[in-house]
Scaffold this active site. Structure first.
Site, PDB file in Angstrom:
ATOM      1  N   GLU A 151       8.185 -35.166 -16.565  1.00  0.00           N
ATOM      2  CA  GLU A 151       6.759 -34.811 -16.493  1.00  0.00           C
ATOM      3  C   GLU A 151       6.570 -33.520 -15.682  1.00  0.00           C
ATOM      4  OE1 GLU A 151       4.229 -38.174 -15.268  1.00  0.00           O
ATOM      5  OE2 GLU A 151       3.305 -36.815 -13.823  1.00  0.00           O
TER       6      GLU A 151
ATOM      7  N   ASN B  55       5.644 -47.456  -7.413  1.00  0.00           N
ATOM      8  CA  ASN B  55       6.625 -46.388  -7.647  1.00  0.00           C
ATOM      9  C   ASN B  55       7.733 -46.466  -6.613  1.00  0.00           C
ATOM     10  OD1 ASN B  55       6.080 -44.954  -9.942  1.00  0.00           O
ATOM     11  ND2 ASN B  55       4.631 -43.567  -8.938  1.00  0.00           N
TER      12      ASN B  55
ATOM     13  N   VAL C  51       1.160 -52.321  -4.613  1.00  0.00           N
ATOM     14  CA  VAL C  51       0.740 -51.763  -3.320  1.00  0.00           C
ATOM     15  C   VAL C  51       1.466 -50.450  -3.084  1.00  0.00           C
ATOM     16  CG1 VAL C  51       0.289 -54.066  -2.385  1.00  0.00           C
ATOM     17  CG2 VAL C  51       2.487 -52.954  -1.899  1.00  0.00           C
TER      18      VAL C  51
ATOM     19  N   ARG D 285      -4.582 -57.650   0.638  1.00  0.00           N
ATOM     20  CA  ARG D 285      -4.492 -57.852   2.095  1.00  0.00           C
ATOM     21  C   ARG D 285      -5.883 -57.876   2.721  1.00  0.00           C
ATOM     22  NH1 ARG D 285      -1.558 -53.228   5.512  1.00  0.00           N
ATOM     23  NH2 ARG D 285      -3.246 -52.051   4.512  1.00  0.00           N
ATOM     24  N   SER D 286      -6.716 -56.894   2.427  1.00  0.00           N
ATOM     25  CA  SER D 286      -8.085 -56.960   2.948  1.00  0.00           C
ATOM     26  C   SER D 286      -8.975 -57.562   1.867  1.00  0.00           C
ATOM     27  CB  SER D 286      -8.590 -55.591   3.395  1.00  0.00           C
ATOM     28  OG  SER D 286      -7.915 -54.558   2.718  1.00  0.00           O
TER      29      SER D 286
ATOM     30  N   HIS E 225      42.669 -25.438  -3.037  1.00  0.00           N
ATOM     31  CA  HIS E 225      42.069 -26.563  -3.746  1.00  0.00           C
ATOM     32  C   HIS E 225      42.729 -26.819  -5.095  1.00  0.00           C
ATOM     33  CE1 HIS E 225      39.153 -27.266  -0.691  1.00  0.00           C
ATOM     34  NE2 HIS E 225      38.591 -26.071  -0.808  1.00  0.00           N
TER      35      HIS E 225
ATOM     36  N   HIS F 270      11.415 -40.270 -15.882  1.00  0.00           N
ATOM     37  CA  HIS F 270      10.175 -39.982 -16.613  1.00  0.00           C
ATOM     38  C   HIS F 270       9.321 -38.998 -15.810  1.00  0.00           C
ATOM     39  CE1 HIS F 270       5.824 -40.586 -16.901  1.00  0.00           C
ATOM     40  NE2 HIS F 270       5.992 -40.780 -18.190  1.00  0.00           N
ATOM     41  N   ASN F 271       9.150 -39.276 -14.526  1.00  0.00           N
ATOM     42  CA  ASN F 271       8.323 -38.394 -13.695  1.00  0.00           C
ATOM     43  C   ASN F 271       8.956 -37.021 -13.543  1.00  0.00           C
ATOM     44  OD1 ASN F 271       6.959 -40.822 -13.384  1.00  0.00           O
ATOM     45  ND2 ASN F 271       6.416 -40.411 -11.265  1.00  0.00           N
TER      46      ASN F 271
ATOM     47  N   LYS G 151      11.837 -44.814 -14.722  1.00  0.00           N
ATOM     48  CA  LYS G 151      10.494 -44.326 -14.381  1.00  0.00           C
ATOM     49  C   LYS G 151      10.591 -43.042 -13.556  1.00  0.00           C
ATOM     50  CE  LYS G 151       6.010 -44.193 -13.703  1.00  0.00           C
ATOM     51  NZ  LYS G 151       5.657 -43.708 -12.409  1.00  0.00           N
TER      52      LYS G 151
ATOM     53  N   SER H 170       3.771 -46.449 -15.930  1.00  0.00           N
ATOM     54  CA  SER H 170       3.285 -45.073 -16.033  1.00  0.00           C
ATOM     55  C   SER H 170       1.959 -45.027 -16.759  1.00  0.00           C
ATOM     56  CB  SER H 170       4.287 -44.217 -16.806  1.00  0.00           C
ATOM     57  OG  SER H 170       3.730 -42.946 -17.039  1.00  0.00           O
TER      58      SER H 170
HETATM   59  P1  NBP Z   1      -2.075 -47.246  -3.038  1.00  0.00           P
HETATM   60  O1  NBP Z   1      -0.743 -46.677  -3.243  1.00  0.00           O
HETATM   61  O2  NBP Z   1      -3.146 -46.401  -2.479  1.00  0.00           O
HETATM   62  O3  NBP Z   1      -1.918 -48.551  -2.097  1.00  0.00           O
HETATM   63  C1  NBP Z   1      -3.047 -49.273  -1.629  1.00  0.00           C
HETATM   64  C2  NBP Z   1      -2.791 -50.756  -1.741  1.00  0.00           C
HETATM   65  O4  NBP Z   1      -1.640 -51.135  -0.959  1.00  0.00           O
HETATM   66  C3  NBP Z   1      -3.959 -51.555  -1.171  1.00  0.00           C
HETATM   67  O5  NBP Z   1      -4.140 -52.703  -1.971  1.00  0.00           O
HETATM   68  C4  NBP Z   1      -3.448 -51.918   0.219  1.00  0.00           C
HETATM   69  O6  NBP Z   1      -4.079 -53.060   0.769  1.00  0.00           O
HETATM   70  C5  NBP Z   1      -2.021 -52.222  -0.100  1.00  0.00           C
HETATM   71  N1  NBP Z   1      -1.149 -52.334   1.080  1.00  0.00           N
HETATM   72  C6  NBP Z   1      -0.693 -51.397   1.925  1.00  0.00           C
HETATM   73 BR1  NBP Z   1      -1.171 -49.635   1.859  1.00  0.00          BR
HETATM   74  N2  NBP Z   1       0.109 -51.875   2.889  1.00  0.00           N
HETATM   75  C7  NBP Z   1       0.163 -53.195   2.657  1.00  0.00           C
HETATM   76  C8  NBP Z   1       0.810 -54.268   3.325  1.00  0.00           C
HETATM   77  N3  NBP Z   1       1.580 -54.039   4.397  1.00  0.00           N
HETATM   78  N4  NBP Z   1       0.639 -55.508   2.837  1.00  0.00           N
HETATM   79  C9  NBP Z   1      -0.131 -55.729   1.769  1.00  0.00           C
HETATM   80  N5  NBP Z   1      -0.771 -54.756   1.084  1.00  0.00           N
HETATM   81  C10 NBP Z   1      -0.629 -53.508   1.531  1.00  0.00           C
HETATM   82  O7  NBP Z   1      -2.613 -47.915  -4.389  1.00  0.00           O
HETATM   83  P2  NBP Z   1      -2.564 -47.355  -5.901  1.00  0.00           P
HETATM   84  O8  NBP Z   1      -2.916 -45.923  -5.973  1.00  0.00           O
HETATM   85  O9  NBP Z   1      -3.347 -48.350  -6.668  1.00  0.00           O
HETATM   86  O10 NBP Z   1      -1.016 -47.473  -6.324  1.00  0.00           O
HETATM   87  C11 NBP Z   1      -0.316 -48.712  -6.282  1.00  0.00           C
HETATM   88  C12 NBP Z   1       1.137 -48.461  -6.663  1.00  0.00           C
HETATM   89  O11 NBP Z   1       1.208 -47.976  -8.000  1.00  0.00           O
HETATM   90  C13 NBP Z   1       1.852 -47.436  -5.794  1.00  0.00           C
HETATM   91  O12 NBP Z   1       3.187 -47.832  -5.592  1.00  0.00           O
HETATM   92  C14 NBP Z   1       1.818 -46.184  -6.642  1.00  0.00           C
HETATM   93  O13 NBP Z   1       2.891 -45.304  -6.335  1.00  0.00           O
HETATM   94  C15 NBP Z   1       1.949 -46.767  -8.028  1.00  0.00           C
HETATM   95  N6  NBP Z   1       1.431 -45.913  -9.091  1.00  0.00           N
HETATM   96  C16 NBP Z   1       0.266 -45.237  -8.947  1.00  0.00           C
HETATM   97  C17 NBP Z   1      -0.216 -44.437  -9.981  1.00  0.00           C
HETATM   98  C18 NBP Z   1      -1.513 -43.726  -9.828  1.00  0.00           C
HETATM   99  O14 NBP Z   1      -1.866 -42.981 -10.766  1.00  0.00           O
HETATM  100  N7  NBP Z   1      -2.260 -43.903  -8.741  1.00  0.00           N
HETATM  101  C19 NBP Z   1       0.491 -44.338 -11.171  1.00  0.00           C
HETATM  102  C20 NBP Z   1       1.653 -45.058 -11.313  1.00  0.00           C
HETATM  103  C21 NBP Z   1       2.118 -45.832 -10.266  1.00  0.00           C
HETATM  104  P3  NBP Z   1      -5.439 -52.879   1.632  1.00  0.00           P
HETATM  105  O15 NBP Z   1      -6.541 -52.786   0.646  1.00  0.00           O
HETATM  106  O16 NBP Z   1      -5.490 -54.120   2.460  1.00  0.00           O
HETATM  107  O17 NBP Z   1      -5.272 -51.630   2.457  1.00  0.00           O
END
Ligand code: NBP
Length: 485
Positions: A189, A102, A74, A34-35, A457, A185-186, A182, A128
C-alpha cells in the site's frame, strides 16, 4: 448464553466490526470495552443491532456460548496483551481469542504460543479496509490453528468483503502468518501510494496541468489496467477545493507524510529475510524524507540541474498526451515490481516461519475490502494458478508482456525525472531492481573481490567447484579455502 461472537474494544474499528457482525443473519454479538461509555453509546446508537452488552470480562464470557469466540480490536501493543490476559482468565480450553488489531507478527507468534498452553486457541487476524471496511466488509487475513478456523471461518466469511462472488478471507497459515501477510499488504500500500504521488508530481510539473485536470487523468486511468481503489480516491483528492482559500486542497495540505509503522515493519522484516523490497523501502523512506522540515529548509538552495544543460523540464501541449501515457506505463511497471517484491517477501517469510501460504489465494482476498483492492490482483492469482512455485512474480507471462510494453516509457520517465531534478525514488528504484534481475552478470563479482581483499571472505568461481581466496598481501596467488561465508 445467547451470543455466538464477541468483540472487545469498541473504538472506531471495533464498533464498526461489531455492527457488521450483528447485521449478518444468525449472529448475536457480545460487546465489551474497558471504559463502559463506549459500550453504552454503541447500544443506544444502534437499537436495530443484536448486541449483548457486558460490563465485566466475566459477564462477557458468560454471554457467549461455546466454543466462545471473541475478536479483540484494541490499540496494538500492551492493550492487546492486557485484554488477552483478561480473556484467558475467563475463557476455557477450546475457546477462541482473535486479535484483529495491527499486531507485529512476531508478537502474534509469541502470543499464540503462550495462549496455546492454556488449551485456548489464539488467532492473529489482519483486518484491512479501515473503518468503512470494518463496517461493510473488510479483507481478512487470519492465521492460527486449523481447529479454530472450523468455527471462525464461517463467521469471518459472513462479514468479509465479496469480490467476484468470493469472500475476501482465507486461512492464511498458522500462528503469525495472517499478521505477516497483513503487514506486507500495508507495505505494498505504501509503494502503491508513493508511485501514484510520483506520477502526479511528474504530470503536474511536466505539463503544468492543474490538480483538477490531473484528477481527470486519474479518473481515465481508473477505467483501464490501473483500475483500483487508490487511483479512484486519488482523483477525488485532487478534485477537492479548499473551502477556506479556494485553492486545490492538495496545495494547502502540509507536505509531510505520516506513518503508523507497518510500512517500516515490512522493510525491517525484509532486511532480516534478505528480500530486496526496494520499491516498498523507497516509499517508506520518501515519507521519512518529507517529515524532516529542518533538513529540507537548509537544503532548498542545493544546486539543481543547470539551465545550460538543456534539461529544463516541461512538455508542450502537443506532447503532453504522450508524456502522460509514458507516466501511466511507468506507474504500471513500477506497480508490478512493488507487488512482485511484496509476494517475494511473503514467500520468504513462509519458508522462514514454516507456513504454507497459497500466494494466489492471498491475491484473491485482496481484491475486495482492502486499500490495495484492484483489478490487477486477478492477474496475480492467475499467475500463481498457472505456476504455483513461481520464483519471481514479474516473470509470469502476463507481466513479462506488460513490462515489455511499458519499459521504454518507464526508462524515458526515470531519465527525464533525473535530468530535471525531480525526485522519483520509487519509479527509479523499481527500474533498477528490474534491470538488476535481468542482468547477465552483476558487479557483485567485484564486491566479492573487495570482501576477499580486506576480510579474506573468500569467493566462488564460475568455472570450477570450491571456495577460493587470493593471497592479497602475499604473492597474490589463489588458494583453495575453507568456505567461511
Ligand atoms: P485504537 O487503536 O484507537 O484503540 C482504542 C481502543 O483500545 C479502545 O477501545 C480502548 O479502550 C482500547 N484499549 C487501550 Br488503548 N488499552 C486498553 C487496555 N489496556 N485494555 C483494554 N482496552 C484497551 O482503536 P481503532 O482505531 O479502532 O483500532 C483498533 C485496532 O485496529 C488497532 O490495532 C489498529 O491498529 C487496527 N486497525 C485500525 C485501522 C483503522 O483504519 N483505524 C485499520 C486496520 C486496523 P478505552 O475506550 O477504554 O480507552
Amino acid at each position: 448464553p445467547s451470543a455466538n461472537i464477541g468483540v472487545v474494544g469498541l473504538a472506531v474499528m471495533g464498533s464498526n466490526l461489531a455492527r457488521n457482525l450483528a447485521s449478518r443473519e444468525g449472529n448475536t454479538v457480545a460487546i465489551f470495552n474497558r471504559s463502559s461509555d463506549k459500550t453504552e453509546h454503541l447500544v443506544q446508537a444502534h437499537p436495530e443491532a443484536e448486541f449483548v452488552p457486558a460490563f465485566s470480562y466475566e459477564d462477557f464470557a458468560d454471554s457467549l456460548h461455546k466454543p466462545r469466540t471473541a475478536i479483540i480490536m484494541v490499540k496494538a501493543g500492551k492493550g492487546t496483551d492486557a485484554v488477552i490476559d483478561a480473556l484467558v482468565n475467563v475463557f476455557e480450553p477450546g475457546d477462541i481469542i482473535v486479535d484483529g488489531g495491527n499486531a507485529l507478527f512476531t508478537d502474534t507468534i509469541r502470543r499464540e504460543k503462550a495462549v496455546r498452553e492454556t488449551g485456548i486457541n489464539f488467532v492473529g487476524a489482519g483486518i484491512s479496509g479501515g473503518e468503512e471496511g470494518a463496517l461493510l466488509g473488510p479483507s481478512i487475513m487470519p492465521g492460527g490453528s486449523d481447529e479454530s478456523w472450523v468455527t471462525l471461518g464461517p463467521i469471518l466469511k459472513s462479514i468479509a468483503a465479496i469480490a467476484e462472488g468470493e469472500p475476501c478471507v482465507t486461512h492464511v497459515g498458522h500462528d503469525g502468518a495472517g499478521h505477516f501477510v497483513k503487514m506486507v499488504h500495508n507495505g505494498i500500500e505504501y509503494a502503491d501510494m508513493q508511485l501514484i504521488a510520483e506520477a502526479y508530481d511528474l504530470i503536474r510539473r511536466g505539463t503544468g496541468r492543474t490538480p483538477a485536470e490531473i484528477a481527470d487523468v486519474f479518473a481515465e486511468w481508473n477505467t483501464g489496467e490501473l483500475e483500483s481503489y487508490l487511483i479512484e480516491i486519488t482523483a477525488e483528492v485532487l478534485r477537492q477545493t479548499d473551502a477556506a482559500t479556494g485553492l486545490p486542497l492538495v496545495d494547502v495540505i502540509l507536505d509531510q507524510a505520516g506513518a503508523k509503522g507497518t510500512g517500516a515493519w515490512t522493510v525491517q522484516t525484509a532486511l532480516d529475510l534478505g528480500v530486496p523490497v526496494s520499491g516498498i523501502a523507497e516509499a517508506v523512506f520518501a515519507r521519512s524524507l518529507s517529515s524532516h522540515p529542518e533538513q529540507r529548509a537548509v537544503s532548498r538552495e542545493l544546486p539543481g540541474p543547470s539551465a545550460s544543460s538543456g534539461t529544463e523540464f516541461g512538455v508542450t501541449a502537443q506532447d503532453a498526451e504522450t508524456f502522460i501515457e509514458d507516466v501511466r506505463l511507468a506507474l504500471y511497471a513500477s506497480k508490478i515490481v512493488a507487488y512482485s517484491q511484496g509476494f517475494d517477501e511473503i514467500r520468504a517469510g513462509a519458508a522462514q516461519y514454516g507456513w504454507t501460504i497459497d500466494l494466489g489465494a492471498i491475491a484473491k482476498i485482496w481484491r475486495g475490502g482492502c486499500i490495495i483492492r484492484a483489478q490487477f490482483l486477478n492477474r496475480i492469482s492467475d499467475a500463481y494458478a498457472q505456476t504455483p512455485d513461481l520464483p519471481v512474480l514479474l516473470t509470469a507471462p502476463y507481466f513479462v508482456e506488460a513490462l515489455g510494453r511499458a519499459q521504454d516509457s518507464w526508462r524515458r520517465i526515470v531519465s527525464t525525472a533525473a535530468a530535471a531534478g525531480i525526485p522519483a525514488p520509487a519509479f527509479s528504484s523499481s527500474l533498477s531492481y528490474y534491470d538488476g534481475l535481468r542482468a547477465e552478470r552483476l558487479p557483485a563479482a567485484l564486491v566479492q573481490g573487495q570482501r576477499d581483499f580486506f576480510g579474506a571472505h573468500t569467493y566462488k568461481r564460475i568455472d570450477k567447484e570450491g571456495t577460493f581466496h587470493t593471497l592479497w598481501s602475499g604473492d597474490r596467488t589463489e588458494i583453495e579455502a575453507e568456505d567461511t561465508h
